[in-house]
Enzyme design. Structure first.
Site, PDB file in Angstrom:
ATOM      1  N   ASP A 192      28.603  18.845  -6.516  1.00  0.00           N
ATOM      2  CA  ASP A 192      29.825  19.340  -7.140  1.00  0.00           C
ATOM      3  C   ASP A 192      29.643  19.155  -8.647  1.00  0.00           C
ATOM      4  O   ASP A 192      28.824  18.343  -9.101  1.00  0.00           O
ATOM      5  CB  ASP A 192      31.074  18.618  -6.620  1.00  0.00           C
TER       6      ASP A 192
HETATM    7  C1  BGC Z   1      35.297  21.760  -7.691  1.00  0.00           C
HETATM    8  C2  BGC Z   1      34.384  22.684  -6.891  1.00  0.00           C
HETATM    9  C3  BGC Z   1      34.020  23.872  -7.731  1.00  0.00           C
HETATM   10  C4  BGC Z   1      33.357  23.392  -9.014  1.00  0.00           C
HETATM   11  C5  BGC Z   1      32.932  24.501  -9.925  1.00  0.00           C
HETATM   12  C6  BGC Z   1      34.693  21.422  -9.033  1.00  0.00           C
HETATM   13  O1  BGC Z   1      35.594  20.706  -9.812  1.00  0.00           O
HETATM   14  O2  BGC Z   1      35.529  20.577  -6.962  1.00  0.00           O
HETATM   15  O3  BGC Z   1      35.011  23.085  -5.708  1.00  0.00           O
HETATM   16  O4  BGC Z   1      33.178  24.735  -7.012  1.00  0.00           O
HETATM   17  O5  BGC Z   1      34.292  22.570  -9.727  1.00  0.00           O
HETATM   18  O6  BGC Z   1      34.029  25.163 -10.457  1.00  0.00           O
END
Ligand code: BGC
Length: 793
Positions: free
Chosen positions: A222
């Site tokens: 993530d």
């Molecule tokens: C979220 C993810 C997301 C990523 C990119 C993160 O903060 O938890 O689900 O894909 O950001 O935007």
């Protein structure tokens, strides 16, 4: 393929390999020209493909959010949606979409509840498998996330979920197991820890994911979740966003110093190359996606939104007859939530609010009745002119000190400049637009952003403030930053020039590239508005009240504090129902809310965050042009106090113990013996049904499904198992399988349900096991409505 990959790997030196695992942009994986590997842009997300940039000049189709998609219980529909997602991905030149979100609804307070499918692992797993295989069938990678147990948002970067292996295997890991079984090419690991180890380094990446389940794709972190250089020895294959500072040069040094084995890097690169072959980024061209015209996309989203709407209650008032005179009320009728907030956000090119949708088919009169929130909104394009071009919109200048690097015409009051090449070079942004008041009164004019902000009206600086990023979730802060405003008395038609300057701060390694030109229109005093709505309801045949949550209470980055509808919405529904017995309440929330008036109104329709075609789909459903096809993917409580598993706040030592074990959702409700407002699986539709003649042979059950009403309908036939006198702690009953049938009025059809072997198994210290003896099969249309039973030995 393995041979090709081995040959390519052998051509790469350590620097090149480390570059590949470290990412190359906010939403871009690195390429390597020397071996013909293209850079690979990726995009959020679960309910629409935003693209690499957040840019209104390249809009996206906004799809129903996770709870809505799961409420359809419709694998075929998810297949079509997957095709649309792949088409959008190709159009946006991205190789992977960061979705679906397949964490579970452990608590209704979970901030991303709207984005996840269900409280049930089987329904989640089925939806995940359908989504993943449909997207990937077109050569675009899906990315089920967040592995694992990222089921709430409070302290999400550091929370340490404590769960026993059986709980993980039977609940939280199960949807990932199904997604891997469906062939997922990428998995995103989570921010949180599980049992003491941060997920980007957690042994669960090795087992069961890459070992037992045979996952041969890429594990991407993530965004910002990779916490150490030495941890690169573990199972995360790409650190994002790239180039991630803890990998890159420090990782190169660590490998050279023998602190991280080169073999671990090689294994990651092998996976990345395999991924690249699959998505057509390695000496190849991506597979051609299905073609979708704008009209076809809109039709599919509209159909999906209607299929997701759950008719929780109906005294016969719905569907509405032609030319019914409607009092339409509720702030959300004109300014609804099409989608949830946070990284699932996309910028649609077109939306239809309930007010527009209903006005197109019925005589409608509207007043909001309540002010839902004191928040300002991004300045609507109808009110603002770009002084440079004289056309509707804003002028955005990228500044380096006093030097103007670039000027752009923009068509949104809320801009997110991540990854924008001009933004990367600039140290400040300036957004200017002439505001034209379309009514007289006290206007609020302001900004939102993180960093040093300045607001000037007609050349005079009226507000300066430094908004600091500390203390809060950076995603929340970047996407939903605090607002500041001044008030101005403006005459109808008066114009003022508004200029907003932001020198962005950095939050957790990400520059805060969001800037909003925000306004609040003059509005009627609250009591006056409320009284006008009640009066309108009294004089119309039917009152439709659209209630909902706001971005401030239901979004990524934080959990909800309670399940109440914000503002005076409950009061409004009660007052309207008191003067009009034909009151229909339309609930526009991504997750359960308390509805204290639910037994006093004619009908309750739960619409979730339905995507860009909300209004059109709602009109279809309210007039009966389409059936509300949804069945609840999660239990709706009467009151928060009744919810058996609620807490999402880690203890002082950051642990978040899942003490309830395998009992979440309807399993916990059944165990507690408390009745919810509406049970898991519930949803009425517009016809009536009778189920009969259950027969079982081996693990196949057949049931006769008769449509006893006067219009065609689709019924979701649900199969649950229970185990009387079990030696094992079990749910009272659990969903084993489901199928759906469309049946004409007065006709019968046979539903065939295959019960998977896993439905009978429970996790033990030595693995999956079946307790010998007899299980009971229950067939029906919700976890509470199960008229047919049979023994299965
Ligand atoms: C979220 C993810 C997301 C990523 C990119 C993160 O903060 O938890 O689900 O894909 O950001 O935007």
């Amino acid at each position: 393929m393995n041979e090709v990959i081995g040959d390519l790997l052998a051509k790469l030196d350590l620097e090149a390999k480390v570059r590949l695992v470290s990412g190359s942009g906010v939403f871009r994986f690195a390429g390597e020209e020397s071996i013909g590997l293209a850079e690979m842009p990726v995009s959020d997300g679960p309910s629409g493909v935003r693209g690499e940039l957040w840019d209104e000049r390249d809009p996206s189709v906004s799809l129903p959010s996770g709870t809505a998609l799961a409420a359809t219980w419709d694998r075929e529909l998810l297949g079509e949606i997957g095709g649309l997602i792949a088409a959008e991905a190709r159009r946006k030149n991205v190789y992977a979409v960061l979705g679906p979100t397949i964490n579970l609804h452990r608590s209704p307070l979970g901030g991303r509840h709207f984005e996840c499918f269900s409280e049930d692992p089987v329904l989640t797993g089925e939806m995940a498998a359908a989504y993943v295989s449909a997207v990937q069938a077109h050569g675009v990678s899906a990315c089920p996330k967040h592995y694992v147990a990222n089921d709430s948002e409070t302290e999400r970067f550091t929370a340490d979920v404590i769960a026993d292996e059986r709980t993980l295997r039977e609940l939280y890991l199960y949807p990932f197991e199904r997604a891997v079984g469906a062939g997922a090419w990428m998995i995103m690991d989570a921010y949180n820890s599980v049992n003491g180890v941060t997920m980007t380094e957690n042994p669960l990446l090795a087992e069961p994911l890459k070992g037992e389940w045979g996952f041969d794709g890429v594990v991407v972190s993530d965004w910002t979740a990779v916490r150490s250089t030495a941890g690169a020895a573990a199972g995360t294959d790409i650190a994002m966003p790239g180039p991630w500072e803890l990998w890159g040069a420090p990782l190169l040094a660590a490998v050279r110093a023998g602190e991280v084995p080169e073999a671990a890097i090689d294994e990651k690169v092998r996976r990345i190359l395999r991924f690249a072959v699959r998505v057509g980024a390695l000496n190849g061209t991506p597979t051609a996606p299905p073609a979708f015209t704008d009209e076809a996309a809109q039709r599919l989203v509209r159909e999906a939104a209607a299929k997701a709407m759950v008719l929780a209650r109906n005294d016969g008032t719905l569907p509405l007859g032609p030319s019914t005179r409607v009092a339409l009320l509720g702030a959300a009728a004109a300014e609804p939530r099409f989608m949830g907030g946070g990284s699932a956000t996309v910028i649609p090119g077109h939306t239809t609010a309930p007010l527009e949708g209903l006005s197109a088919v019925l005589p409608v009169e509207y007043t909001p009745g309540v002010h839902l929130s004191d928040h300002l909104i991004p300045v609507p394009l109808t009110l603002v002119t770009d002084p440079e071009t004289g056309t509707p919109g804003l002028s955005l200048r990228y500044l380096d000190g006093d030097r103007v690097l670039e000027t752009e015409h923009r068509a949104a009051g809320n801009l997110m400049l991540f990854g924008n090449p001009n933004a990367v070079r600039a140290d400040a942004f300036e957004l200017t637009g002439r505001l034209r008041a379309d009514m007289a009164g006290e206007w609020r004019i302001g900004f939102a952003g993180v960093g040093e902000l300045r607001l000037a009206i007609d050349g005079e600086t009226v507000l300066t403030e430094t908004v600091l990023p500390e203390g809060s979730d950076p995603v929340e802060l970047l996407l939903n930053p605090p607002q500041r405003f001044v008030t101005r008395e403006l005459a109808d038609g008066q114009e003022v020039e508004v200029r907003i300057r932001l020198a962005p701060a950095t939050a957790q390694g990400l520059p805060a590239m969001g800037i909003t030109y925000a306004v609040g229109r003059p509005r009627r005093a609250a009591d006056e508005e409320f009284a006008a709505a009640v009066e309108l309801a009294r004089t119309r045949e039917v009152a439709v009240v659209v209630v909902g949550t706001t971005e401030q209470i239901e979004s990524e980055g934080f959990d909800r504090k309670n399940l109440e509808l914000p503002g005076r919405q409950n009061e409004l529904v009660a007052a309207v129902a008191a003067v009009n017995p034909r009151t229909i309440v339309v609930v526009n929330s991504g997750a359960p809310v308390e509805m204290p008036w639910r037994d006093d109104v004619a009908a309750v329709l739960l619409t979730w965050f339905p995507g860009q075609e909300f209004g059109a789909a709602l009109a279809d459903v309210l007039t009966g042009a389409a059936e509300p096809g949804g069945r609840l993917p999660t239990t709706w409580p009467k009151a928060m106090a009744d919810v058996p598993v609620l807490d999402t706040k880690p203890a002082a030592d950051n642990t978040l113990p899942y003490t309830e074990g395998i009992h979440i959702g309807y399993r916990a409700w059944l165990k507690s013996g408390v009745a919810p407002a509406y049970p898991f699986g519930h949803g009425l539709g517009y016809t009536t049904w009778e189920l009969s003649d259950l027969a079982v042979s081996g693990r196949t059950a057949t049931v006769t499904v008769r449509n006893t009403g006067d219009r065609p309908g689709r019924q979701v036939v649900q199969a649950y198992l229970s185990r009387p006198d079990s030696a094992v702690d079990r749910p009272v009953r659990w969903l084993a399988a489901f199928t759906a049938l469309i049946v004409a009025p007065g006709e019968s059809a046979t539903a065939t349900i295959e019960l998977p072997a896993r439905a009978f198994e429970n996790w033990t210290e030595t693995g999956w096991s079946v307790e010998p003896g007899t299980f009971t099969l229950h067939i029906g249309t919700s976890v509470e409505d199960l008229p047919l039973t049979a023994d299965i030995a």
